[in-house]
Enzyme design. Structure first.
Site, PDB file in Angstrom:
ATOM      1  N   GLU A   1     -88.114 -47.119   0.572  1.00 45.71           N
ATOM      2  CA  GLU A   1     -87.127 -46.851  -0.473  1.00 45.71           C
ATOM      3  C   GLU A   1     -86.709 -45.393  -0.463  1.00 45.71           C
ATOM      4  O   GLU A   1     -85.537 -45.061  -0.655  1.00 45.71           O
ATOM      5  CB  GLU A   1     -87.696 -47.218  -1.845  1.00 45.71           C
ATOM      6  CG  GLU A   1     -86.697 -47.039  -2.978  1.00 45.71           C
ATOM      7  CD  GLU A   1     -87.236 -47.469  -4.323  1.00 45.71           C
ATOM      8  OE1 GLU A   1     -86.467 -47.446  -5.296  1.00 45.71           O
ATOM      9  OE2 GLU A   1     -88.420 -47.851  -4.401  1.00 45.71           O
TER      10      GLU A   1
ATOM     11  N   SER B   1     -89.110 -40.028  -9.267  1.00 46.30           N
ATOM     12  CA  SER B   1     -88.319 -38.890  -9.738  1.00 46.30           C
ATOM     13  C   SER B   1     -88.564 -37.663  -8.874  1.00 46.30           C
ATOM     14  O   SER B   1     -89.612 -37.523  -8.225  1.00 46.30           O
ATOM     15  CB  SER B   1     -88.669 -38.578 -11.204  1.00 46.30           C
ATOM     16  OG  SER B   1     -89.949 -37.979 -11.286  1.00 46.30           O
ATOM     17  N   ASN B   2     -87.590 -36.759  -8.858  1.00 44.82           N
ATOM     18  CA  ASN B   2     -87.726 -35.571  -8.027  1.00 44.82           C
ATOM     19  C   ASN B   2     -88.872 -34.672  -8.481  1.00 44.82           C
ATOM     20  O   ASN B   2     -89.414 -33.902  -7.692  1.00 44.82           O
ATOM     21  CB  ASN B   2     -86.399 -34.797  -8.001  1.00 44.82           C
ATOM     22  CG  ASN B   2     -85.361 -35.497  -7.145  1.00 44.82           C
ATOM     23  OD1 ASN B   2     -85.577 -36.618  -6.697  1.00 44.82           O
ATOM     24  ND2 ASN B   2     -84.239 -34.847  -6.908  1.00 44.82           N
ATOM     25  N   GLU B   3     -89.244 -34.770  -9.762  1.00 45.89           N
ATOM     26  CA  GLU B   3     -90.421 -34.038 -10.212  1.00 45.89           C
ATOM     27  C   GLU B   3     -91.680 -34.569  -9.522  1.00 45.89           C
ATOM     28  O   GLU B   3     -92.545 -33.795  -9.090  1.00 45.89           O
ATOM     29  CB  GLU B   3     -90.568 -34.150 -11.740  1.00 45.89           C
ATOM     30  CG  GLU B   3     -89.528 -33.362 -12.530  1.00 45.89           C
ATOM     31  CD  GLU B   3     -88.179 -34.071 -12.599  1.00 45.89           C
ATOM     32  OE1 GLU B   3     -87.208 -33.434 -13.054  1.00 45.89           O
ATOM     33  OE2 GLU B   3     -88.098 -35.256 -12.198  1.00 45.89           O
TER      34      GLU B   3
ATOM     35  N   GLN C   1     -85.496 -55.950  -7.768  1.00 48.39           N
ATOM     36  CA  GLN C   1     -86.784 -55.276  -7.834  1.00 48.39           C
ATOM     37  C   GLN C   1     -87.323 -55.226  -9.261  1.00 48.39           C
ATOM     38  O   GLN C   1     -86.637 -54.762 -10.166  1.00 48.39           O
ATOM     39  CB  GLN C   1     -86.655 -53.852  -7.289  1.00 48.39           C
ATOM     40  CG  GLN C   1     -87.951 -53.054  -7.290  1.00 48.39           C
ATOM     41  CD  GLN C   1     -87.727 -51.592  -6.954  1.00 48.39           C
ATOM     42  OE1 GLN C   1     -86.866 -50.941  -7.536  1.00 48.39           O
ATOM     43  NE2 GLN C   1     -88.481 -51.078  -6.001  1.00 48.39           N
ATOM     44  N   GLY C   2     -88.555 -55.669  -9.444  1.00 53.66           N
ATOM     45  CA  GLY C   2     -89.194 -55.636 -10.756  1.00 53.66           C
ATOM     46  C   GLY C   2     -90.344 -54.648 -10.773  1.00 53.66           C
ATOM     47  O   GLY C   2     -91.512 -55.049 -10.682  1.00 53.66           O
ATOM     48  N   TYR C   3     -90.024 -53.384 -10.867  1.00 56.39           N
ATOM     49  CA  TYR C   3     -91.035 -52.334 -10.907  1.00 56.39           C
ATOM     50  C   TYR C   3     -91.109 -51.708 -12.298  1.00 56.39           C
ATOM     51  O   TYR C   3     -92.071 -51.873 -13.025  1.00 56.39           O
ATOM     52  CB  TYR C   3     -90.729 -51.249  -9.871  1.00 56.39           C
ATOM     53  CG  TYR C   3     -91.297 -51.491  -8.501  1.00 56.39           C
ATOM     54  CD1 TYR C   3     -91.728 -52.738  -8.081  1.00 56.39           C
ATOM     55  CD2 TYR C   3     -91.395 -50.446  -7.580  1.00 56.39           C
ATOM     56  CE1 TYR C   3     -92.242 -52.949  -6.818  1.00 56.39           C
ATOM     57  CE2 TYR C   3     -91.909 -50.634  -6.313  1.00 56.39           C
ATOM     58  CZ  TYR C   3     -92.330 -51.881  -5.936  1.00 56.39           C
ATOM     59  OH  TYR C   3     -92.839 -52.071  -4.676  1.00 56.39           O
ATOM     60  N   SER C   4     -90.065 -50.941 -12.659  1.00 63.64           N
ATOM     61  CA  SER C   4     -90.094 -50.152 -13.891  1.00 63.64           C
ATOM     62  C   SER C   4     -90.189 -51.037 -15.133  1.00 63.64           C
ATOM     63  O   SER C   4     -89.665 -52.156 -15.175  1.00 63.64           O
ATOM     64  CB  SER C   4     -88.837 -49.278 -13.994  1.00 63.64           C
ATOM     65  OG  SER C   4     -88.811 -48.313 -12.969  1.00 63.64           O
TER      66      SER C   4
END
Length: 410
Positions: free
Chosen positions: A246, A395-397, A128-131
């Site tokens: 995801e 993220s959970n935030e 996966q190329g996301y971040s």
């Protein structure tokens, strides 16, 4: 909501158990039980995928026309639960559980015909190329450029935290094709062969010492526009569709219950501070009991979500809620496992486990010495790897923001 399995569900459960008993070798079970993160040993994972594919169960959530199973939501849950209880190694989610759904929903007939069968067999293995270094949770801020040049896109930039980039032969990536008013606009979803000239992979050594994550650099990488999924500049829609799988692609409850049960068994054999076992220590016993209760509560929440989906209802922000509770409880349990492992668990001994990738600069002792049981070797590695659980897949935030907006209207 009726929590009892129907006779049909019980028959299906027994069928799954027979299949697992007949096909899970001791080596495959060991790979599942001694995995140090959500990614098990790559070879074992692929071997298990081949076995599942031969049975027609490698991608049960896909449409039947593409090789999926005509299962109910309950049967999907039973399959996940029984596989976890049996110690089956997980499959890499990047192809089967993630990009495949984007291809099914937005791909051309030619893209579906080429990629889907090859994902099932493992011939095509995706990363996966996301971040990017400056675009993580705020993914829409990505800057990797893809400039149109005739029938191609020319890609320049980098992606980071790319799991199994060294094993993958394809990457699905989000790239910036236009700069428009909203940053979510002008993003394109594209599939890129990893052997294309201009791609460089640099492994990242994690705190656990494992080399599972990587940074991938693209220097004038030319990719055909026929590899774009959906439309150019409209990749954010594809990415949001994929993120639903995801974040909510499998159940947390069974795995956490198995982890809690295993921890209780190991703690019972560990000496306490005042004699007896570690389980006789009130402080530790209370923390473990709290975690076990929370795992049971999470499973009920997953049942409720499954029930709502099976009745055609929108579960709302349930995927975000489950992601928060599941990852944070997993972190809690790995903290307790590290505590239970005691001094022996502090010895660095990845050779007693089965990591998801090579371990940098580690040579196993010639005499094969282990400071403790294999679970004591796994405990610190899982602890370090699990710190990322509340960050990846949004993220959970961010998940709490989603819940606040959808439930409270904030």
């Amino acid at each position: 909501m009726n929590l009892d399995w129907s006779p049909t569900d019980l028959a299906f459960r027994d069928e799954v158990r027979r299949f697992l008993d007949e096909n899970l070798t001791p080596e495959l079970r060991r790979a599942g039980q001694l995995a140090t993160s959500v990614y098990p040993d790559h070879e074992a994972s692929m071997q298990w995928q081949h076995i599942l594919h031969a049975r027609g169960w490698a991608a049960p959530a896909w449409p039947v026309a593409h090789g999926g199973c005509d299962w109910s939501m309950t049967q999907h849950y039973i399959f996940d639960r029984e596989s976890t209880l049996a110690g089956a190694p997980a499959l890499s989610p990047m192809g089967i559980r993630m990009v495949a759904h984007a291809i099914i929903a937005f791909g051309t007939p030619e893209q579906k015909d080429y990629f889907l069968p090859r994902i099932l067999t493992g011939e095509v293995f995706f990363c996966q190329g996301y971040s990017e270094p400056e675009a993580g949770s705020d993914l829409a801020s990505l800057t990797m450029a893809a400039v149109s040049d005739g029938d191609d896109l020319v890609c320049t930039g980098s992606k980071i935290w790319t799991t199994h980039a060294t094993e993958a032969n394809w990457i699905f990536a989000l790239v910036r094709t236009s700069k428009l008013e909203r940053k979510q606009q002008g993003i394109t979803f594209v599939l890129i062969p990893m052997d294309t000239p201009g791609i460089e992979i640099r492994p990242l050594v994690m705190t656990s010492g494992e080399q599972v994550q990587n940074q991938v650099f693209f220097d004038g990488v030319r990719v055909s526009k026929t590899n774009v999924i959906g439309r150019i500049d409209e990749g954010w829609t594809v990415a949001k569709h994929l993120l639903n799988f995801e974040r909510g692609g499998s159940a947390y409850g069974p795995a956490l219950q198995v982890l809690a049960e295993s921890l209780a068994e190991h703690a019972a054999g560990q000496p306490g501070f005042a004699g007896g076992s570690l389980l006789d220590e009130p402080a530790f016993a209370a923390k473990l009991a709290d975690a076990r209760i929370r795992a049971d509560v999470l499973e009920i929440l997953e049942y409720r979500t499954m029930s709502a989906i099976s009745r055609g209802k929108d579960p709302g922000p349930a995927a975000s809620t489950i992601k928060i509770l599941g990852t944070e409880l997993s972190q809690r349990l790995t903290e307790l496992a590290f505590e239970a492992a005691g001094p022996r668990g502090r010895a660095y001994q990845p050779h007693a486990a089965m990591p998801g990738g090579p371990v940098a600069d580690f040579v196993a002792p010639a005499d094969g010495y282990l400071s403790g049981e294999p679970w004591q070797a796994v405990a610190p590695l899982r602890y370090f790897n699990d710190r990322a659980g509340s960050i990846y897949a949004g993220s959970n935030e961010i998940q709490r923001n989603i819940i606040a907006k959808a439930t409270l209207g904030l």
